[in-house]
Write a protein that holds these residues in place. Structure first.
Motif, PDB file in Angstrom:
ATOM      1  N   HIS A  48      12.761 -19.074  25.610  1.00 55.75           N
ATOM      2  CA  HIS A  48      11.462 -18.794  26.215  1.00 55.75           C
ATOM      3  C   HIS A  48      11.296 -17.299  26.410  1.00 55.75           C
ATOM      4  O   HIS A  48      12.253 -16.522  26.276  1.00 55.75           O
ATOM      5  CB  HIS A  48      11.286 -19.554  27.538  1.00 55.75           C
ATOM      6  N   ILE A  49      10.072 -16.906  26.712  1.00 56.90           N
ATOM      7  CA  ILE A  49       9.701 -15.499  26.804  1.00 56.90           C
ATOM      8  C   ILE A  49       9.237 -15.182  28.221  1.00 56.90           C
ATOM      9  O   ILE A  49       8.513 -15.967  28.838  1.00 56.90           O
ATOM     10  CB  ILE A  49       8.564 -15.173  25.809  1.00 56.90           C
ATOM     11  N   GLU A  50       9.647 -14.033  28.717  1.00 54.12           N
ATOM     12  CA  GLU A  50       9.174 -13.543  30.005  1.00 54.12           C
ATOM     13  C   GLU A  50       8.729 -12.090  29.845  1.00 54.12           C
ATOM     14  O   GLU A  50       9.337 -11.328  29.093  1.00 54.12           O
ATOM     15  CB  GLU A  50      10.285 -13.610  31.063  1.00 54.12           C
ATOM     16  N   HIS A  78       6.067  -5.701  27.216  1.00 49.75           N
ATOM     17  CA  HIS A  78       7.474  -5.882  26.842  1.00 49.75           C
ATOM     18  C   HIS A  78       7.859  -7.323  27.137  1.00 49.75           C
ATOM     19  O   HIS A  78       7.623  -7.823  28.240  1.00 49.75           O
ATOM     20  CB  HIS A  78       8.377  -4.943  27.648  1.00 49.75           C
ATOM     21  N   HIS A  79       8.452  -7.990  26.154  1.00 52.15           N
ATOM     22  CA  HIS A  79       8.883  -9.368  26.314  1.00 52.15           C
ATOM     23  C   HIS A  79      10.399  -9.444  26.405  1.00 52.15           C
ATOM     24  O   HIS A  79      11.106  -8.860  25.580  1.00 52.15           O
ATOM     25  CB  HIS A  79       8.416 -10.224  25.132  1.00 52.15           C
ATOM     26  N   GLY A  80      10.877 -10.171  27.395  1.00 53.82           N
ATOM     27  CA  GLY A  80      12.289 -10.491  27.473  1.00 53.82           C
ATOM     28  C   GLY A  80      12.552 -11.784  26.713  1.00 53.82           C
ATOM     29  O   GLY A  80      11.812 -12.763  26.854  1.00 53.82           O
ATOM     30  N   LEU A  81      13.585 -11.797  25.878  1.00 53.96           N
ATOM     31  CA  LEU A  81      13.943 -12.959  25.074  1.00 53.96           C
ATOM     32  C   LEU A  81      15.040 -13.717  25.797  1.00 53.96           C
ATOM     33  O   LEU A  81      16.131 -13.189  26.001  1.00 53.96           O
ATOM     34  CB  LEU A  81      14.415 -12.516  23.687  1.00 53.96           C
ATOM     35  N   CYS A  82      14.756 -14.935  26.206  1.00 51.94           N
ATOM     36  CA  CYS A  82      15.655 -15.666  27.096  1.00 51.94           C
ATOM     37  C   CYS A  82      16.104 -16.983  26.478  1.00 51.94           C
ATOM     38  O   CYS A  82      15.340 -17.655  25.778  1.00 51.94           O
ATOM     39  CB  CYS A  82      14.958 -15.953  28.430  1.00 51.94           C
ATOM     40  N   TYR A  83      17.337 -17.336  26.759  1.00 53.98           N
ATOM     41  CA  TYR A  83      17.904 -18.623  26.363  1.00 53.98           C
ATOM     42  C   TYR A  83      18.585 -19.221  27.584  1.00 53.98           C
ATOM     43  O   TYR A  83      19.444 -18.573  28.194  1.00 53.98           O
ATOM     44  CB  TYR A  83      18.909 -18.440  25.222  1.00 53.98           C
ATOM     45  N   GLN A  86      18.740 -17.050  30.559  1.00 52.11           N
ATOM     46  CA  GLN A  86      19.528 -15.826  30.441  1.00 52.11           C
ATOM     47  C   GLN A  86      18.779 -14.826  29.567  1.00 52.11           C
ATOM     48  O   GLN A  86      18.287 -15.181  28.498  1.00 52.11           O
ATOM     49  CB  GLN A  86      20.885 -16.106  29.786  1.00 52.11           C
ATOM     50  N   LEU A  87      18.670 -13.592  29.997  1.00 53.17           N
ATOM     51  CA  LEU A  87      18.036 -12.538  29.216  1.00 53.17           C
ATOM     52  C   LEU A  87      18.992 -12.084  28.117  1.00 53.17           C
ATOM     53  O   LEU A  87      20.120 -11.663  28.396  1.00 53.17           O
ATOM     54  CB  LEU A  87      17.684 -11.363  30.130  1.00 53.17           C
ATOM     55  N   LEU A  88      18.539 -12.178  26.859  1.00 56.34           N
ATOM     56  CA  LEU A  88      19.405 -11.852  25.726  1.00 56.34           C
ATOM     57  C   LEU A  88      18.855 -10.752  24.828  1.00 56.34           C
ATOM     58  O   LEU A  88      19.553 -10.289  23.925  1.00 56.34           O
ATOM     59  CB  LEU A  88      19.669 -13.102  24.869  1.00 56.34           C
ATOM     60  N   GLY A  89      17.601 -10.356  25.030  1.00 57.30           N
ATOM     61  CA  GLY A  89      17.028  -9.347  24.149  1.00 57.30           C
ATOM     62  C   GLY A  89      15.629  -8.973  24.583  1.00 57.30           C
ATOM     63  O   GLY A  89      15.143  -9.402  25.634  1.00 57.30           O
TER      64      GLY A  89
END
Length: 221
Positions: A48-50, A78-83, A86-89
């Motif tokens: 998901h994106i935050e 700016h988008h945080g890439l989450c799995y 957890q923020l991964l990118g």
């Protein structure tokens, strides 16, 4: 037979990932090494994106982007890439520094084009970039695209990478539109990356009425 790679090792044609620096305190690793999914396990539905602040995106790029460690000067979000929370990118959406661009016989003005810049994954997680960009572009188009009149999405991939992250998104409308010519920008500090050619990938954004007729799978990850 499937080949395995040790943690932090990158294939020569891998995407924009650099191994985690020792003692890394970036937003991804300050609480330890995050959990990732092994090859063969379905994970896309857990991505998901935050929205994240500029300084968080900048810290991720500084620690993990392989050739552009700064935040773009002109950015929209700016988008945080989450799995699994957890923020991964990170990905930064920005107006590119171009006046116009012609694609498939249509001319797009600079304020109709938005670039997915600094696509950066801070962990060795195969296929995460494609799943994350799919969700990021959907969120951007839904929340910003219509209001800003965005008609074309753009991104660049270094020519010595295989570009598999973007190729995996052909069903989302991304297509390779050739290579850029190397050359430094006269109004910005020199960067070594500008001495290398890059693949240009484009994605046309359908109008609202056209999106309603487009398959749900293309514009809803």
């Amino acid at each position: 037979m499937t080949q395995t790679r040790s943690p932090g090792q990158r294939a020569s044609t891998g995407f924009q990932y650099t191994r985690t620096p020792e003692g890394c305190w970036c937003p991804i690793h300050r609480d330890g090494q995050p959990v990732t999914a092994p090859l063969g396990l379905r994970f896309a539905e857990r991505v998901h994106i935050e929205s994240i602040p500029r300084h968080v995106a900048g810290a991720i790029y500084e620690a993990h982007h392989s050739y552009m460690d700064s935040v773009p000067r002109t950015n929209l979000v700016h988008h945080g890439l989450c799995y699994q929370d957890q923020l991964l990118g990170a990905i930064t959406w920005r107006y590119p520094l171009i006046r116009s661009l012609e694609y498939d016989g249509t001319r797009y003005e600079g304020d109709e084009i938005v670039e997915a810049a600094r696509i950066c994954i801070g962990v060795d997680f195969p296929n995460l970039a494609s799943a994350a960009l799919a969700r990021s572009m959907e969120r951007f188009v839904r929340r910003h695209g219509r209001r800003r009149g965005v008609r074309l999405l753009l991104t660049f991939v270094r020519a010595d990478f295989d570009g598999s992250m973007i190729k995996a998104l052909r069903d989302k409308g991304w297509h390779c539109a050739g290579k850029t010519e190397p050359g430094q920008a006269g109004n910005r500090p020199d960067k070594q990356i500008r001495e290398r050619p890059k693949w240009r990938f484009l994605c046309e954004v359908p109008a609202e009425s056209e999106r309603e007729q487009t398959s749900l799978g293309r514009w809803t990850p």
